[in-house]
Motif scaffolding. Structure first.
Motif, PDB file in Angstrom:
ATOM      1  N   UNK A   3       5.332 -46.065  19.680  1.00 19.72           N
ATOM      2  CA  UNK A   3       5.393 -44.777  19.376  1.00 19.72           C
ATOM      3  C   UNK A   3       5.293 -44.413  18.137  1.00 19.72           C
ATOM      4  N   UNK A   4       6.177 -44.807  17.175  1.00 16.89           N
ATOM      5  CA  UNK A   4       6.222 -44.827  15.722  1.00 16.89           C
ATOM      6  C   UNK A   4       5.184 -45.272  15.267  1.00 16.89           C
ATOM      7  N   UNK A  29      16.655 -39.490   8.980  1.00 13.57           N
ATOM      8  CA  UNK A  29      17.405 -40.606   8.794  1.00 13.57           C
ATOM      9  C   UNK A  29      18.723 -40.896   9.116  1.00 13.57           C
ATOM     10  N   UNK A  30      19.711 -40.129   8.451  1.00 12.02           N
ATOM     11  CA  UNK A  30      21.124 -40.372   8.733  1.00 12.02           C
ATOM     12  C   UNK A  30      21.427 -40.074  10.263  1.00 12.02           C
ATOM     13  N   UNK A  80      19.480 -40.453  12.991  1.00 13.69           N
ATOM     14  CA  UNK A  80      19.037 -41.400  13.833  1.00 13.69           C
ATOM     15  C   UNK A  80      19.681 -42.806  13.495  1.00 13.69           C
ATOM     16  N   UNK A  81      20.253 -43.039  12.646  1.00 12.54           N
ATOM     17  CA  UNK A  81      20.852 -44.402  12.305  1.00 12.54           C
ATOM     18  C   UNK A  81      22.179 -44.336  12.922  1.00 12.54           C
ATOM     19  N   UNK A  82      22.841 -42.847  12.828  1.00 14.42           N
ATOM     20  CA  UNK A  82      24.088 -42.823  13.676  1.00 14.42           C
ATOM     21  C   UNK A  82      23.986 -42.986  15.075  1.00 14.42           C
ATOM     22  N   UNK A  83      22.855 -42.626  15.662  1.00 17.99           N
ATOM     23  CA  UNK A  83      22.329 -42.666  16.819  1.00 17.99           C
ATOM     24  C   UNK A  83      22.099 -43.873  17.634  1.00 17.99           C
ATOM     25  N   UNK A  84      21.869 -44.779  16.518  1.00 16.95           N
ATOM     26  CA  UNK A  84      21.185 -46.193  17.083  1.00 16.95           C
ATOM     27  C   UNK A  84      19.773 -46.242  17.427  1.00 16.95           C
ATOM     28  N   UNK A  85      18.957 -45.095  16.743  1.00 15.33           N
ATOM     29  CA  UNK A  85      17.521 -45.266  16.969  1.00 15.33           C
ATOM     30  C   UNK A  85      16.967 -45.858  15.820  1.00 15.33           C
ATOM     31  N   UNK A  86      17.131 -47.213  15.407  1.00 12.38           N
ATOM     32  CA  UNK A  86      16.747 -47.694  14.357  1.00 12.38           C
ATOM     33  C   UNK A  86      15.493 -47.879  13.949  1.00 12.38           C
ATOM     34  N   UNK A  87      14.321 -48.116  14.846  1.00  9.27           N
ATOM     35  CA  UNK A  87      12.847 -48.023  14.530  1.00  9.27           C
ATOM     36  C   UNK A  87      12.586 -46.777  14.108  1.00  9.27           C
ATOM     37  N   UNK A 118      14.649 -44.351  12.476  1.00 13.08           N
ATOM     38  CA  UNK A 118      15.104 -44.125  11.383  1.00 13.08           C
ATOM     39  C   UNK A 118      14.362 -44.979  10.284  1.00 13.08           C
ATOM     40  N   UNK A 119      13.853 -46.208  10.671  1.00  8.07           N
ATOM     41  CA  UNK A 119      13.089 -46.913   9.560  1.00  8.07           C
ATOM     42  C   UNK A 119      11.640 -46.332   9.494  1.00  8.07           C
ATOM     43  N   UNK A 120      11.172 -45.767  10.511  1.00  2.00           N
ATOM     44  CA  UNK A 120       9.919 -45.101  10.317  1.00  2.00           C
ATOM     45  C   UNK A 120      10.091 -43.631   9.577  1.00  2.00           C
ATOM     46  N   UNK A 121      11.183 -43.069   9.757  1.00  2.00           N
ATOM     47  CA  UNK A 121      11.388 -41.842   8.876  1.00  2.00           C
ATOM     48  C   UNK A 121      11.463 -42.211   7.303  1.00  2.00           C
TER      49      UNK A 121
END
Length: 229
Positions: free
Chosen positions: A26-27, A177-178, A180-187, A189-192
């Protein structure tokens, strides 16, 4: 398992944590949409809509059984609004597309009145979305509310051809970014992070195009005869 079932359930491991493949895909569609957007091509809209549909299922972890334990209702809801606004953008850019080069819109900066409207909408939208997201149990409702509101305004600004929409996206990425990182949505966050750099490039590209399209000022007459001619 059919292709659809595989896409819904397939996972990859990122830093030892399970991540849905459809979050990555999706990203990827979102990044492709942004690339088409920089080039002002109509394909930006339908490609982005595919990514919206996939990411909608990712951010409703409790409904679609994602490995993340957090529901980000603002993130999920913005995919629905993205899809709706993208229909408008697709229609508008298709109407304005120039024949030959396929470019769909001529970038320009928003006027003072249009910017004021964006600021008012940003404040009111975030204030209205926050209590709704908090009541729904969204994780991080205040940043989630801004991400939802800012994303909608950026998408609308893109449809209108305003250079300013890139700045709104950068502000959304800075908050996203912060969260999504705290929520564990790593892809995501990286895409952001990638989107943030990409938005800086898009801003420069649209800014240059808007300046090139601006009519040159009339030359100042050097003599009286030229002035009255």
């Amino acid at each position: 398992m059919g292709p659809l079932g595989w896409l819904l359930d397939a996972q990859v491991s990122v830093a030892g944590s399970p991540v849905l493949l459809r979050e990555v895909v999706g990203n990827g569609f979102g990044l492709a949409s942004a690339m088409f957007g920089v080039r002002r091509l109509v394909w930006a809209w339908p490609v982005g809509m595919v990514g919206n549909a996939l990411l909608f299922t990712v951010f409703l972890g409790g409904v679609f059984a994602t490995p993340q334990a957090h529901d980000l209702y603002g993130q999920a809801g913005r995919q629905v609004f993205f899809f709706s606004v993208s229909v408008y953008g697709w229609w508008r850019w298709s109407r304005q597309r120039r024949h030959g080069d396929g470019v769909a819109v001529a970038p320009r900066w928003a006027t003072g009145r249009e910017r004021l409207g964006l600021l008012v909408a940003a404040g009111l939208g975030t204030a209205a979305a926050y209590p709704v997201l908090a009541a729904l149990g969204s994780w991080g409702p205040l940043p989630d509310a801004w991400i939802l509101t800012g994303s909608l305004l950026a998408t609308y600004g893109m449809a209108r051809g305003w250079v300013d929409f890139w700045l709104i996206w950068i502000a959304v990425d800075a908050v996203g970014v912060p969260l999504l990182l705290r929520g564990g949505f790593y892809p995501s966050a990286a895409m952001y992070l990638v989107y943030g750099a990409f938005c800086a490039w898009g801003l420069a590209a649209w800014w240059r195009t808007s300046r090139a399209a601006r009519p040159a000022p009339a030359p100042i007459p050097s003599t009286y005869s030229e002035a009255v001619a």
